[in-house]
Design a protein around this motif. Structure first.
Motif, PDB file in Angstrom:
ATOM      1  N   ILE A 128       2.131  -7.945  -3.385  1.00  0.00           N
ATOM      2  CA  ILE A 128       3.162  -7.102  -4.004  1.00  0.00           C
ATOM      3  C   ILE A 128       2.972  -5.635  -3.630  1.00  0.00           C
ATOM      4  O   ILE A 128       3.941  -4.936  -3.296  1.00  0.00           O
ATOM      5  CB  ILE A 128       3.138  -7.281  -5.538  1.00  0.00           C
ATOM      6  CG1 ILE A 128       3.654  -8.680  -5.913  1.00  0.00           C
ATOM      7  CG2 ILE A 128       3.986  -6.207  -6.225  1.00  0.00           C
ATOM      8  CD1 ILE A 128       3.565  -8.985  -7.392  1.00  0.00           C
ATOM      9  N   ILE A 129       1.733  -5.170  -3.660  1.00  0.00           N
ATOM     10  CA  ILE A 129       1.470  -3.752  -3.383  1.00  0.00           C
ATOM     11  C   ILE A 129       1.546  -3.462  -1.888  1.00  0.00           C
ATOM     12  O   ILE A 129       2.201  -2.505  -1.458  1.00  0.00           O
ATOM     13  CB  ILE A 129       0.103  -3.350  -3.967  1.00  0.00           C
ATOM     14  CG1 ILE A 129       0.154  -3.459  -5.501  1.00  0.00           C
ATOM     15  CG2 ILE A 129      -0.265  -1.934  -3.542  1.00  0.00           C
ATOM     16  CD1 ILE A 129      -1.179  -3.284  -6.186  1.00  0.00           C
ATOM     17  N   TYR A 180      10.833  -5.123  -7.586  1.00  0.00           N
ATOM     18  CA  TYR A 180      10.579  -6.455  -8.138  1.00  0.00           C
ATOM     19  C   TYR A 180       9.497  -6.380  -9.219  1.00  0.00           C
ATOM     20  O   TYR A 180       8.603  -5.535  -9.155  1.00  0.00           O
ATOM     21  CB  TYR A 180      10.130  -7.415  -7.034  1.00  0.00           C
ATOM     22  CG  TYR A 180      11.159  -7.648  -5.958  1.00  0.00           C
ATOM     23  CD1 TYR A 180      12.015  -8.747  -6.019  1.00  0.00           C
ATOM     24  CD2 TYR A 180      11.283  -6.775  -4.877  1.00  0.00           C
ATOM     25  CE1 TYR A 180      12.952  -8.964  -5.025  1.00  0.00           C
ATOM     26  CE2 TYR A 180      12.222  -6.982  -3.883  1.00  0.00           C
ATOM     27  CZ  TYR A 180      13.056  -8.085  -3.970  1.00  0.00           C
ATOM     28  OH  TYR A 180      14.001  -8.303  -2.988  1.00  0.00           O
ATOM     29  N   THR A 181       9.602  -7.279 -10.181  1.00  0.00           N
ATOM     30  CA  THR A 181       8.600  -7.330 -11.238  1.00  0.00           C
ATOM     31  C   THR A 181       8.070  -8.752 -11.396  1.00  0.00           C
ATOM     32  O   THR A 181       8.755  -9.724 -11.065  1.00  0.00           O
ATOM     33  CB  THR A 181       9.168  -6.874 -12.598  1.00  0.00           C
ATOM     34  OG1 THR A 181      10.192  -7.798 -13.016  1.00  0.00           O
ATOM     35  CG2 THR A 181       9.747  -5.475 -12.515  1.00  0.00           C
ATOM     36  N   CYS A 182       6.857  -8.844 -11.898  1.00  0.00           N
ATOM     37  CA  CYS A 182       6.244 -10.123 -12.252  1.00  0.00           C
ATOM     38  C   CYS A 182       5.507  -9.895 -13.559  1.00  0.00           C
ATOM     39  O   CYS A 182       4.663  -9.001 -13.658  1.00  0.00           O
ATOM     40  CB  CYS A 182       5.286 -10.592 -11.166  1.00  0.00           C
ATOM     41  SG  CYS A 182       4.355 -12.082 -11.616  1.00  0.00           S
ATOM     42  N   SER A 183       5.816 -10.681 -14.567  1.00  0.00           N
ATOM     43  CA  SER A 183       5.289 -10.430 -15.907  1.00  0.00           C
ATOM     44  C   SER A 183       3.790 -10.651 -16.026  1.00  0.00           C
ATOM     45  O   SER A 183       3.189 -10.304 -17.040  1.00  0.00           O
ATOM     46  CB  SER A 183       6.022 -11.302 -16.938  1.00  0.00           C
ATOM     47  OG  SER A 183       5.830 -12.679 -16.659  1.00  0.00           O
ATOM     48  N   TYR A 207      -4.806  -5.040 -10.019  1.00  0.00           N
ATOM     49  CA  TYR A 207      -3.462  -4.650  -9.589  1.00  0.00           C
ATOM     50  C   TYR A 207      -3.218  -3.163  -9.827  1.00  0.00           C
ATOM     51  O   TYR A 207      -2.802  -2.432  -8.919  1.00  0.00           O
ATOM     52  CB  TYR A 207      -2.420  -5.487 -10.339  1.00  0.00           C
ATOM     53  CG  TYR A 207      -0.985  -5.083 -10.099  1.00  0.00           C
ATOM     54  CD1 TYR A 207      -0.253  -5.643  -9.061  1.00  0.00           C
ATOM     55  CD2 TYR A 207      -0.351  -4.147 -10.918  1.00  0.00           C
ATOM     56  CE1 TYR A 207       1.065  -5.271  -8.826  1.00  0.00           C
ATOM     57  CE2 TYR A 207       0.963  -3.766 -10.699  1.00  0.00           C
ATOM     58  CZ  TYR A 207       1.667  -4.335  -9.657  1.00  0.00           C
ATOM     59  OH  TYR A 207       2.970  -3.957  -9.435  1.00  0.00           O
ATOM     60  N   TRP A 208      -3.467  -2.704 -11.053  1.00  0.00           N
ATOM     61  CA  TRP A 208      -3.143  -1.318 -11.385  1.00  0.00           C
ATOM     62  C   TRP A 208      -4.094  -0.325 -10.705  1.00  0.00           C
ATOM     63  O   TRP A 208      -3.672   0.768 -10.322  1.00  0.00           O
ATOM     64  CB  TRP A 208      -3.140  -1.119 -12.900  1.00  0.00           C
ATOM     65  CG  TRP A 208      -1.961  -1.806 -13.517  1.00  0.00           C
ATOM     66  CD1 TRP A 208      -1.949  -2.959 -14.232  1.00  0.00           C
ATOM     67  CD2 TRP A 208      -0.601  -1.384 -13.423  1.00  0.00           C
ATOM     68  NE1 TRP A 208      -0.665  -3.297 -14.594  1.00  0.00           N
ATOM     69  CE2 TRP A 208       0.179  -2.352 -14.122  1.00  0.00           C
ATOM     70  CE3 TRP A 208       0.041  -0.300 -12.836  1.00  0.00           C
ATOM     71  CZ2 TRP A 208       1.564  -2.245 -14.230  1.00  0.00           C
ATOM     72  CZ3 TRP A 208       1.418  -0.191 -12.956  1.00  0.00           C
ATOM     73  CH2 TRP A 208       2.166  -1.165 -13.644  1.00  0.00           C
ATOM     74  N   ASN A 209      -5.344  -0.706 -10.537  1.00  0.00           N
ATOM     75  CA  ASN A 209      -6.269   0.165  -9.813  1.00  0.00           C
ATOM     76  C   ASN A 209      -5.855   0.309  -8.352  1.00  0.00           C
ATOM     77  O   ASN A 209      -5.888   1.405  -7.780  1.00  0.00           O
ATOM     78  CB  ASN A 209      -7.690  -0.401  -9.885  1.00  0.00           C
ATOM     79  CG  ASN A 209      -8.342  -0.148 -11.232  1.00  0.00           C
ATOM     80  OD1 ASN A 209      -8.034   0.837 -11.893  1.00  0.00           O
ATOM     81  ND2 ASN A 209      -9.225  -1.034 -11.645  1.00  0.00           N
ATOM     82  N   LYS A 210      -5.456  -0.805  -7.744  1.00  0.00           N
ATOM     83  CA  LYS A 210      -5.028  -0.753  -6.343  1.00  0.00           C
ATOM     84  C   LYS A 210      -3.741   0.048  -6.199  1.00  0.00           C
ATOM     85  O   LYS A 210      -3.602   0.859  -5.266  1.00  0.00           O
ATOM     86  CB  LYS A 210      -4.835  -2.172  -5.796  1.00  0.00           C
ATOM     87  CG  LYS A 210      -4.319  -2.180  -4.360  1.00  0.00           C
ATOM     88  CD  LYS A 210      -4.453  -3.532  -3.692  1.00  0.00           C
ATOM     89  CE  LYS A 210      -3.972  -3.438  -2.242  1.00  0.00           C
ATOM     90  NZ  LYS A 210      -4.343  -4.618  -1.440  1.00  0.00           N
ATOM     91  N   LYS A 263      -3.180   3.550  -4.101  1.00  0.00           N
ATOM     92  CA  LYS A 263      -2.162   3.652  -3.056  1.00  0.00           C
ATOM     93  C   LYS A 263      -1.248   4.845  -3.300  1.00  0.00           C
ATOM     94  O   LYS A 263      -0.963   5.628  -2.378  1.00  0.00           O
ATOM     95  CB  LYS A 263      -1.340   2.368  -2.986  1.00  0.00           C
ATOM     96  CG  LYS A 263      -0.226   2.432  -1.940  1.00  0.00           C
ATOM     97  CD  LYS A 263       0.548   1.123  -1.815  1.00  0.00           C
ATOM     98  CE  LYS A 263       1.618   1.250  -0.735  1.00  0.00           C
ATOM     99  NZ  LYS A 263       2.356  -0.004  -0.516  1.00  0.00           N
ATOM    100  N   LEU A 264      -0.774   4.997  -4.535  1.00  0.00           N
ATOM    101  CA  LEU A 264       0.125   6.104  -4.847  1.00  0.00           C
ATOM    102  C   LEU A 264      -0.592   7.440  -4.717  1.00  0.00           C
ATOM    103  O   LEU A 264       0.000   8.441  -4.272  1.00  0.00           O
ATOM    104  CB  LEU A 264       0.688   5.937  -6.269  1.00  0.00           C
ATOM    105  CG  LEU A 264       1.601   4.721  -6.476  1.00  0.00           C
ATOM    106  CD1 LEU A 264       2.014   4.625  -7.934  1.00  0.00           C
ATOM    107  CD2 LEU A 264       2.839   4.814  -5.582  1.00  0.00           C
ATOM    108  N   GLU A 265      -1.855   7.469  -5.107  1.00  0.00           N
ATOM    109  CA  GLU A 265      -2.634   8.698  -4.992  1.00  0.00           C
ATOM    110  C   GLU A 265      -2.805   9.085  -3.527  1.00  0.00           C
ATOM    111  O   GLU A 265      -2.656  10.265  -3.146  1.00  0.00           O
ATOM    112  CB  GLU A 265      -3.991   8.515  -5.671  1.00  0.00           C
ATOM    113  CG  GLU A 265      -4.835   9.788  -5.722  1.00  0.00           C
ATOM    114  CD  GLU A 265      -6.148   9.540  -6.416  1.00  0.00           C
ATOM    115  OE1 GLU A 265      -6.566  10.410  -7.211  1.00  0.00           O
ATOM    116  OE2 GLU A 265      -6.755   8.487  -6.169  1.00  0.00           O
TER     117      GLU A 265
END
Length: 402
Positions: free
Chosen positions: A248-249, A257-260, A387-390, A394-396
């Protein structure tokens, strides 16, 4: 992209009452993970029962003060009874208008369907007539291989209690996927619901990506709540979610897109004084079956229960017995959880089903929380953190929004 939650915000400023009509217990499919253990082709709601239900509910407006209402239709497969549903919805609209009911123009008709007869003339005519007040989700589990693993056509042999050999099973993927373009054209922001059981775990990554490729932007996915998972499933689950996170990333799917399975609001400890609400809405909802019996949720009807008796809270003739609803009014996280669950460092986002709690309990109580998904939740938290750390890194690196 506008989410379902955002789209509903305008009509549902407060809490919506969820009222479910179990219009049939029949279905074309015999999905292997289905919690409905008592499906059959005989129990079908009549118009007389449906009308009496509507009259009772609208007659008791003062007892149902929610600003909005979701009129939910389930089965089995609800669209097998499209003629009855069409009549019910017409009557609801006319009666809410005639009575100047506070739900008039603040309602939705909601369906979760297997999608097989979605393109039929009667279903399409119903959609055209009620388009502005409809929420329809089609269940498709992913690739043909994964979907056909569980979502198979029902046969006469199955109805007689016989078990088919895998080579004799007929999957339903092709019968469903042909209707996905029509569905997304009519409901472009619609999401699908995917259920994960033990046999499905190795296919999670490829299934979510396949659903994205079909044009489905919102994938709601969860593990079964029943105690059917095997030792080691949590490790396989975490591995699949980690691989999905990478896909996804790295593939930039997260923009649209989202995945719960990945959520910002999970994996932290909870303060029971501040976050002690019940996860489930059982008791706040209302369900009615073909016989006109009322339930606190469809999961308390007999066809949903393996080991317990149905929890009936009234009927269309005598009304709702509010004393039978009392246990649900005191339900919260602490009244039904073990101390281990209360003190858990990753308790936030750990879900449960009130009906499964009741069915799996040692006694006929709703105060014993089932913990069959404990290991799976912890595996999901670890993958969610990955997921959130990656994504943050990436955004940083790209200088994007953190």
């Amino acid at each position: 992209m506008e989410t379902i939650k955002e789209r509903n915000k305008g009509w549902q400023n407060g809490t919506a009452k969820n009222i479910t009509f179990i219009v049939t217990k029949d279905c074309q499919l015999a999905c292997k993970y289905c919690y409905l253990v008592g499906k059959n082709s005989k129990e079908r709601m009549t118009w007389e029962v449906a009308k009496a239900t509507i009259d009772y509910i609208l007659d008791h407006e003062d007892e149902m003060k929610e600003e909005s209402v979701v009129w939910d239709f389930i089965g089995g497969e609800p669209f097998l009874e499209i003629e009855l549903i069409d009549k019910i919805c017409d009557y609801l609209k006319l009666e809410m208008f005639r009575r100047n009911h506070h739900w008039f123009n603040s309602y939705r008709f909601s369906f979760s369907t297997n999608g097989i007869n979605y393109d039929t003339e009667k279903v399409q005519n119903f959609i055209k007539k009620n388009r502005e007040h409809l929420s329809i989700g089609i269940t498709i589990d992913g690739t043909k291989r994964k979907h056909d693993l569980n979502r198979i056509w029902k046969t006469k042999e199955m109805e007689q209690g016989m078990k088919l050999k895998p080579e004799d099973e007929k999957g339903s993927y092709e019968d469903v996927v042909k209707n996905i373009p029509l569905w997304l054209n009519q409901f472009p922001n619609a999401g699908t619901k995917v259920t994960i059981s033990s046999a499905d775990i190795p296919y999670i990554k490829e299934n979510v990506l396949h659903l994205y490729s079909l044009g489905i932007h919102e994938v709601n996915i969860n593990c079964v709540f029943e105690d059917v998972l095997k030792d080691g499933d949590d490790a396989l689950f975490e591995n699949q979610l980690t691989e999905l996170a990478d896909a996804i990333i790295d593939g930039d799917y997260y923009h649209e897109y989202t995945c719960s399975f990945f959520s910002e609001h999970m994996g932290k400890p909870l303060d029971c004084q501040l976050q002690n609400q019940n996860w489930c809405g059982a008791g706040m909802m209302l369900a009615v079956d073909a016989e006109g019996n009322f339930y606190p949720c469809t999961r308390f009807a007999q066809y949903s229960l393996r080991d317990k008796k149905a929890w009936i809270i009234g009927n269309i003739h005598e009304g709702i017995n509010h004393n039978k609803l009392r246990p649900f009014l005191t339900l919260d996280r602490c009244t039904q959880s073990t101390q281990e669950c209360i003190d858990c460092e990753v308790a936030e986002g750990c879900a449960w089903c009130q009906g499964e709690n009741y069915d799996a309990a040692d006694t006929p109580t709703v105060y014993q929380r089932s913990t069959a998904i404990c290991k799976m939740h912890k595996a999901r938290v670890r993958a969610n953190n990955y997921y959130w750390n990656k994504l943050y890194r990436k955004l940083e690196k790209e200088g994007g929004e953190k």
